[in-house]
Motif scaffolding. Structure first.
Motif, PDB file in Angstrom:
ATOM      1  N   ASP A  40       0.800  -1.198   0.000  1.00 31.40           N
ATOM      2  CA  ASP A  40       0.000   0.000   0.000  1.00 31.40           C
ATOM      3  C   ASP A  40       0.850   1.272   0.000  1.00 31.40           C
ATOM      4  OD1 ASP A  40       0.896   0.215   2.630  1.00 31.40           O
ATOM      5  OD2 ASP A  40      -1.077   0.087   3.527  1.00 31.40           O
ATOM      6  N   GLY A  41       2.154   1.131  -0.064  1.00 31.81           N
ATOM      7  CA  GLY A  41       3.039   2.293  -0.140  1.00 31.81           C
ATOM      8  C   GLY A  41       3.367   2.923   1.193  1.00 31.81           C
ATOM      9  N   SER A  42       2.853   2.377   2.303  1.00 33.39           N
ATOM     10  CA  SER A  42       3.163   2.976   3.599  1.00 33.39           C
ATOM     11  C   SER A  42       4.546   2.536   4.068  1.00 33.39           C
ATOM     12  CB  SER A  42       2.108   2.597   4.641  1.00 33.39           C
ATOM     13  OG  SER A  42       2.129   1.204   4.852  1.00 33.39           O
ATOM     14  N   VAL A  43       5.105   3.337   4.945  1.00 33.49           N
ATOM     15  CA  VAL A  43       6.435   3.065   5.476  1.00 33.49           C
ATOM     16  C   VAL A  43       6.317   2.785   6.966  1.00 33.49           C
ATOM     17  CG1 VAL A  43       8.713   4.055   5.891  1.00 33.49           C
ATOM     18  CG2 VAL A  43       7.503   4.573   3.773  1.00 33.49           C
ATOM     19  N   ASN A  44       6.963   1.733   7.432  1.00 35.26           N
ATOM     20  CA  ASN A  44       6.991   1.414   8.848  1.00 35.26           C
ATOM     21  C   ASN A  44       8.416   1.537   9.351  1.00 35.26           C
ATOM     22  OD1 ASN A  44       4.226   0.683   9.249  1.00 35.26           O
ATOM     23  ND2 ASN A  44       4.647  -1.157   8.048  1.00 35.26           N
ATOM     24  N   VAL A  45       8.625   2.364  10.359  1.00 30.29           N
ATOM     25  CA  VAL A  45       9.935   2.542  10.955  1.00 30.29           C
ATOM     26  C   VAL A  45       9.929   1.865  12.316  1.00 30.29           C
ATOM     27  CG1 VAL A  45      11.591   4.232  11.826  1.00 30.29           C
ATOM     28  CG2 VAL A  45      10.246   4.739   9.778  1.00 30.29           C
ATOM     29  N   LYS A  46      10.966   1.097  12.590  1.00 28.72           N
ATOM     30  CA  LYS A  46      11.071   0.429  13.885  1.00 28.72           C
ATOM     31  C   LYS A  46      12.370   0.846  14.548  1.00 28.72           C
ATOM     32  CE  LYS A  46       8.372  -3.453  12.315  1.00 28.72           C
ATOM     33  NZ  LYS A  46       8.237  -4.884  12.157  1.00 28.72           N
ATOM     34  N   LEU A  47      12.249   1.335  15.775  1.00 31.61           N
ATOM     35  CA  LEU A  47      13.414   1.708  16.570  1.00 31.61           C
ATOM     36  C   LEU A  47      13.617   0.628  17.624  1.00 31.61           C
ATOM     37  CD1 LEU A  47      12.567   5.466  17.131  1.00 31.61           C
ATOM     38  CD2 LEU A  47      14.151   4.504  15.472  1.00 31.61           C
ATOM     39  N   ILE A  48      14.817   0.096  17.689  1.00 31.25           N
ATOM     40  CA  ILE A  48      15.073  -0.996  18.617  1.00 31.25           C
ATOM     41  C   ILE A  48      16.352  -0.716  19.388  1.00 31.25           C
ATOM     42  CG2 ILE A  48      15.522  -3.468  18.814  1.00 31.25           C
ATOM     43  CD1 ILE A  48      14.062  -3.811  16.148  1.00 31.25           C
ATOM     44  N   ASP A  49      16.265  -0.827  20.704  1.00 31.14           N
ATOM     45  CA  ASP A  49      17.434  -0.717  21.568  1.00 31.14           C
ATOM     46  C   ASP A  49      17.163  -1.619  22.770  1.00 31.14           C
ATOM     47  OD1 ASP A  49      19.565  -0.142  23.162  1.00 31.14           O
ATOM     48  OD2 ASP A  49      19.207   1.999  23.265  1.00 31.14           O
ATOM     49  N   PHE A  50      17.681  -2.828  22.718  1.00 30.05           N
ATOM     50  CA  PHE A  50      17.387  -3.788  23.764  1.00 30.05           C
ATOM     51  C   PHE A  50      18.310  -3.691  24.975  1.00 30.05           C
ATOM     52  CE2 PHE A  50      15.575  -5.954  19.990  1.00 30.05           C
ATOM     53  CZ  PHE A  50      14.265  -5.933  20.423  1.00 30.05           C
ATOM     54  N   SER A  51      19.259  -2.770  24.968  1.00 32.19           N
ATOM     55  CA  SER A  51      20.182  -2.692  26.099  1.00 32.19           C
ATOM     56  C   SER A  51      19.474  -2.287  27.388  1.00 32.19           C
ATOM     57  CB  SER A  51      21.321  -1.723  25.799  1.00 32.19           C
ATOM     58  OG  SER A  51      20.825  -0.409  25.690  1.00 32.19           O
ATOM     59  N   ALA A  52      18.378  -1.570  27.288  1.00 31.38           N
ATOM     60  CA  ALA A  52      17.644  -1.136  28.473  1.00 31.38           C
ATOM     61  C   ALA A  52      16.283  -1.823  28.569  1.00 31.38           C
ATOM     62  CB  ALA A  52      17.469   0.375  28.451  1.00 31.38           C
ATOM     63  N   ALA A  53      16.059  -2.877  27.814  1.00 34.40           N
ATOM     64  CA  ALA A  53      14.760  -3.536  27.762  1.00 34.40           C
ATOM     65  C   ALA A  53      14.398  -4.183  29.090  1.00 34.40           C
ATOM     66  CB  ALA A  53      14.762  -4.592  26.656  1.00 34.40           C
ATOM     67  N   SER A  54      13.116  -4.152  29.395  1.00 33.28           N
ATOM     68  CA  SER A  54      12.604  -4.764  30.615  1.00 33.28           C
ATOM     69  C   SER A  54      11.153  -5.151  30.386  1.00 33.28           C
ATOM     70  CB  SER A  54      12.700  -3.777  31.775  1.00 33.28           C
ATOM     71  OG  SER A  54      12.060  -4.300  32.912  1.00 33.28           O
ATOM     72  N   THR A  55      10.708  -6.124  31.128  1.00 30.72           N
ATOM     73  CA  THR A  55       9.304  -6.510  31.052  1.00 30.72           C
ATOM     74  C   THR A  55       8.494  -5.855  32.166  1.00 30.72           C
ATOM     75  OG1 THR A  55       9.753  -8.459  32.398  1.00 30.72           O
ATOM     76  CG2 THR A  55       9.811  -8.735  29.996  1.00 30.72           C
ATOM     77  N   GLU A  56       9.146  -5.100  33.039  1.00 25.64           N
ATOM     78  CA  GLU A  56       8.459  -4.455  34.151  1.00 25.64           C
ATOM     79  C   GLU A  56       8.138  -2.999  33.815  1.00 25.64           C
ATOM     80  OE1 GLU A  56      10.523  -5.012  37.830  1.00 25.64           O
ATOM     81  OE2 GLU A  56      11.094  -7.041  37.263  1.00 25.64           O
ATOM     82  N   ARG A  57       6.962  -2.570  34.234  1.00 27.65           N
ATOM     83  CA  ARG A  57       6.543  -1.195  33.948  1.00 27.65           C
ATOM     84  C   ARG A  57       7.226  -0.192  34.870  1.00 27.65           C
ATOM     85  NH1 ARG A  57       0.554   1.443  34.407  1.00 27.65           N
ATOM     86  NH2 ARG A  57       1.255   3.575  34.035  1.00 27.65           N
ATOM     87  N   PHE A  58       7.363  -0.524  36.128  1.00 24.51           N
ATOM     88  CA  PHE A  58       7.941   0.416  37.081  1.00 24.51           C
ATOM     89  C   PHE A  58       9.368   0.018  37.413  1.00 24.51           C
ATOM     90  CE2 PHE A  58       3.371   0.747  37.567  1.00 24.51           C
ATOM     91  CZ  PHE A  58       3.203   2.116  37.437  1.00 24.51           C
TER      92      PHE A  58
END
Length: 156
Positions: A1-19
């Motif tokens: 459909d001509g749309s562009v999807n940009v994904k920013l990824i930086d897993f060095s600070a990734a966490s599964t916890e919200r707080f």
């Protein structure tokens, strides 16, 4: 459909916890509340970091070197006077124009929503958390296009 999807990824600070209680990420991406030594909402911290990325994309420079009050003149100015005043004063490289003159009002509102110093005034990167409606960046005019209105953005 001509749309562009940009994904920013930086897993060095990734966490599964919200707080969180620990700081993570580089100093210019860290939300100010990360320096308070108390718990903070990582969802809002991520929104702040994305705001720094948006600033860099829009203006081709970092907004500040650190978000620790007293360590960086630029951040101190934003902390005291607000982002809009900072952008009105900040000159673009090799021009006489201010950074505020280089971006649209919609982009300004986006940056203000993501880079709010007070996390209670910052927008989330979703519409709801669980079943609770939260202030969302997607409510801004920047995102009010047909392609952006198609679906709900929810964190569980």
């Amino acid at each position: 459909d001509g749309s562009v999807n940009v994904k920013l990824i930086d897993f060095s600070a990734a966490s599964t916890e919200r707080f969180h209680t620990r700081r993570s990420g580089k100093s210019f991406y860290q939300a100010p509340e990360q320096h308070a030594g108390k718990g903070y909402d990582a969802y809002l911290g991520d929104a702040f970091a994305l705001g720094v990325v948006a600033y860099i994309v829009l203006l081709k420079e970092y907004p500040w070197n650190s978000t620790v009050v007293g360590k960086c003149k630029c951040f101190n100015y934003v902390h005291k006077h607000g982002l809009r005043a900072f952008l009105a004063k900040r000159k673009l490289r090799a021009t006489r124009d201010s950074a505020a003159q280089a971006i649209s009002e919609e982009a300004m509102q986006l940056l203000e929503a993501l880079l709010a110093i007070d996390p209670t005034k910052r927008s989330y990167l979703c519409d709801t958390i669980g079943s609770v409606k939260v202030p969302s960046v997607f409510e801004l005019i920047w995102f009010q296009t047909e392609s952006m209105r198609r679906g709900q953005r929810t964190f569980s």
